[in-house]
Enzyme design. Structure first.
Site, PDB file in Angstrom:
ATOM      1  N   ASN A 208      37.027  31.917  25.165  1.00 39.62           N
ATOM      2  CA  ASN A 208      37.649  30.692  25.674  1.00 39.62           C
ATOM      3  C   ASN A 208      38.906  31.068  26.463  1.00 39.62           C
ATOM      4  O   ASN A 208      39.245  32.242  26.598  1.00 39.62           O
ATOM      5  CB  ASN A 208      37.967  29.727  24.517  1.00 39.62           C
ATOM      6  CG  ASN A 208      38.836  30.405  23.466  1.00 39.62           C
ATOM      7  OD1 ASN A 208      39.960  30.805  23.746  1.00 39.62           O
ATOM      8  ND2 ASN A 208      38.290  30.573  22.268  1.00 39.62           N
ATOM      9  N   ASP A 277      33.956  28.665  17.707  1.00 37.30           N
ATOM     10  CA  ASP A 277      33.293  28.028  16.568  1.00 37.30           C
ATOM     11  C   ASP A 277      31.918  28.637  16.306  1.00 37.30           C
ATOM     12  O   ASP A 277      31.399  28.552  15.203  1.00 37.30           O
ATOM     13  CB  ASP A 277      33.158  26.523  16.827  1.00 37.30           C
ATOM     14  CG  ASP A 277      34.511  25.817  16.702  1.00 37.30           C
ATOM     15  OD1 ASP A 277      35.353  26.319  15.936  1.00 37.30           O
ATOM     16  OD2 ASP A 277      34.726  24.790  17.369  1.00 37.30           O
ATOM     17  N   LYS A 287      21.653  45.954  26.771  1.00 43.90           N
ATOM     18  CA  LYS A 287      21.943  44.948  27.791  1.00 43.90           C
ATOM     19  C   LYS A 287      20.699  44.077  28.020  1.00 43.90           C
ATOM     20  O   LYS A 287      19.594  44.608  28.169  1.00 43.90           O
ATOM     21  CB  LYS A 287      22.354  45.653  29.097  1.00 43.90           C
ATOM     22  CG  LYS A 287      22.769  44.682  30.157  1.00 43.90           C
ATOM     23  CD  LYS A 287      23.147  45.386  31.449  1.00 43.90           C
ATOM     24  CE  LYS A 287      23.421  44.341  32.522  1.00 43.90           C
ATOM     25  NZ  LYS A 287      23.377  44.901  33.863  1.00 43.90           N
ATOM     26  N   PHE A 322      46.737  24.495  14.473  1.00 48.80           N
ATOM     27  CA  PHE A 322      46.838  23.909  15.808  1.00 48.80           C
ATOM     28  C   PHE A 322      45.589  23.074  16.041  1.00 48.80           C
ATOM     29  O   PHE A 322      44.552  23.316  15.424  1.00 48.80           O
ATOM     30  CB  PHE A 322      46.951  25.005  16.871  1.00 48.80           C
ATOM     31  CG  PHE A 322      48.364  25.474  17.067  1.00 48.80           C
ATOM     32  CD1 PHE A 322      48.997  26.240  16.107  1.00 48.80           C
ATOM     33  CD2 PHE A 322      49.079  25.114  18.210  1.00 48.80           C
ATOM     34  CE1 PHE A 322      50.313  26.662  16.268  1.00 48.80           C
ATOM     35  CE2 PHE A 322      50.393  25.527  18.395  1.00 48.80           C
ATOM     36  CZ  PHE A 322      51.008  26.297  17.418  1.00 48.80           C
ATOM     37  N   LYS A 336      42.092  16.785  10.819  1.00 50.89           N
ATOM     38  CA  LYS A 336      42.119  18.237  10.558  1.00 50.89           C
ATOM     39  C   LYS A 336      43.198  18.575   9.534  1.00 50.89           C
ATOM     40  O   LYS A 336      42.999  19.427   8.672  1.00 50.89           O
ATOM     41  CB  LYS A 336      42.356  19.014  11.861  1.00 50.89           C
ATOM     42  CG  LYS A 336      41.121  19.079  12.750  1.00 50.89           C
ATOM     43  CD  LYS A 336      41.381  19.769  14.088  1.00 50.89           C
ATOM     44  CE  LYS A 336      40.192  19.544  15.033  1.00 50.89           C
ATOM     45  NZ  LYS A 336      40.435  19.995  16.397  1.00 50.89           N
ATOM     46  N   LYS A 340      41.693  20.246   6.245  1.00 47.49           N
ATOM     47  CA  LYS A 340      41.959  21.684   6.093  1.00 47.49           C
ATOM     48  C   LYS A 340      43.154  21.968   5.173  1.00 47.49           C
ATOM     49  O   LYS A 340      43.581  23.108   5.048  1.00 47.49           O
ATOM     50  CB  LYS A 340      42.166  22.327   7.474  1.00 47.49           C
ATOM     51  CG  LYS A 340      40.947  22.146   8.412  1.00 47.49           C
ATOM     52  CD  LYS A 340      41.025  23.019   9.642  1.00 47.49           C
ATOM     53  CE  LYS A 340      39.910  22.680  10.630  1.00 47.49           C
ATOM     54  NZ  LYS A 340      39.664  23.716  11.636  1.00 47.49           N
TER      55      LYS A 340
END
Ligand code: CTP
Length: 398
Positions: A208, A277, A287, A322, A336, A340
């Protein structure tokens, strides 16, 4: 954080005196105001004019100068310092101050200041190791004066060893420590940062846009404020901050293992990493060749939610997460926080300009387990980090 701070820089007479010019340039770049005091022998290596040009302020050299004393005497120099840095500090100067000798402007000003003082010694390795020098440094440390370790390397005198002036950027960072409250001393802060990288085959991966900047800013600020810092980082292009225990990882599973192995040592845990995730259910060892596929689908498997796992075992410790969101920011962040088992969640709308990935600023909304909900304005990531630690300390107090 150096902006507007008054730094008195003492330069004593060693070959490294020329490097103090680079140090001044870095302070000035950070918008600090710098006042240079030079010893007589420092002027054999570099001229006052150099420092005067770089600082835009008169350079002070004489204890008994009618003009300099009238404009700004040594006591006023000593009083005005937010931080007092001596770089390079010679064995002679350290020895004089350790014995209470104040026979020139620099030694007198050091003795007269109530500001925090940082000595940055640079000398021949044998002088540095000499028990007389060691004793003098230890004596000053006992009185609260701070010292940096010289760097290792090839010395101007021809010897190889410890004695070089540390990198000016490291001296600037240590000046920030000098100016920071040590309100995190005694804490061990475990931070995760950066993206995770999930291997598809030996040449491809899923990841990301996380740059790691927020997590690294947290690490720097925590260290400045006196914490022991462990930084577990996915791949980034950033330099690991000085003075932190740095653990490089690649995938989410490696990040999880690295954090689990170290979590017991932490009193504060902050998960600023952008963890993928999902990972490919099985990474190909060869490959993947396009000649073999017209359509290709990747089967993905869910990664462990590291933050949730830490939430289950955190006991009385502080856990901060975060939340990167693009919609329903507050609702998702509150969910969250509860799911969490967090103490604080720092939510940002990563689609807003000036916030999120790969920028030096952030706009965040911070929700606490105490029901608090604060919207912070556009701030640098270091400022956000500072405010997160302020909130953590408030939560610890309540
Ligand atoms: N996190 C984690 N492990 C994961 C995913 C996320 O520890 N596998 C942590 C992140 O480091 C962050 C927080 O959880 O502190 C929230 O991450 P975010 O991507 O916003 O949320 P997710 O829990 O992944 O939920 P969703 O993707 O549904 O928004």
């Amino acid at each position: 954080m150096l902006k507007g701070k008054k730094i008195v820089l003492g330069v004593s007479g060693g070959i490294a005196a020329y490097k103090a010019a680079e140090l001044v340039r870095l302070y000035v770049k950070q918008e600090a105001e710098v006042f240079v005091v030079m010893t007589k022998s420092a002027q054999e290596f570099i001229t006052p004019l150099t420092f005067q040009t770089l600082t835009g302020n008169p350079v002070h050299t004489e204890l008994f100068s009618l003009l300099q004393e009238r404009d700004i005497g040594h006591i006023s120099l000593a009083d005005r310092a937010d931080a007092f840095v001596v770089a390079p500090a010679t064995a002679n100067l350290v020895g004089k101050v350790a014995c209470g000798i104040a026979d020139d402007l620099l030694s007198t000003t050091i003795m007269a200041t109530r500001s925090p003082v940082l000595f940055v010694p640079a000398m021949n390795v044998n002088m540095w190791e000499n028990p007389i020098y060691r004793d003098n440094q230890a004596r000053l440390e006992k009185f609260g004066y701070q010292f940096m370790e010289p760097a290792q390397g090839f010395l101007a005198c021809g010897w190889e060893g410890k004695g070089k002036l540390p990198d000016p950027a490291a001296i600037v960072e240590q000046t920030r420590v000098l100016l920071s409250p040590q309100d995190l001393s005694g804490e061990t802060v475990l931070i995760s940062a950066g993206p995770s990288r999930e291997e598809i085959d030996p040449v491809r991966y899923i990841s990301n846009y996380s740059s790691g900047k927020m997590g690294y800013a947290l690490a720097r600020v925590a260290r400045r404020r006196g914490a022991r810092v462990i930084l577990v980082s996915g791949p980034t292009s950033l330099e690991p901050p000085a003075g932190v225990e740095f653990v490089a990882v690649t995938s989410a599973c490696e990040m999880r293992d690295a954090l689990m192995e170290r979590q017991e040592r932490a009193s504060i845990m902050i998960k600023a990493a952008a963890v993928a995730d999902y990972r490919p259910a099985s990474a190909s060892t060869q490959k993947i060749k396009k000649s073999q596929h017209d359509d290709l689908s990747l089967s993905l498997r869910k990664n462990p939610d590291i933050l949730s796992e830490l939430g289950r075992i955190k006991k009385g410790r502080i856990l901060v997460g975060f939340a990167a969101e693009t919609a329903d920011l507050v609702k998702n962040a509150r969910d969250k926080l509860e799911k969490k088992n967090l103490d604080l969640i720092v939510a940002n709308d990563v689609s807003a300009s000036g916030a999120g990935f790969d920028v030096d600023t952030n706009i965040v909304r911070v929700l606490g387990r105490d029901g608090s909900d604060e919207q912070w304005p556009l701030l640098s990531k270091e400022e956000v980090a500072g405010k997160i630690f302020d909130r953590i300390l408030e939560l610890e107090r309540n």
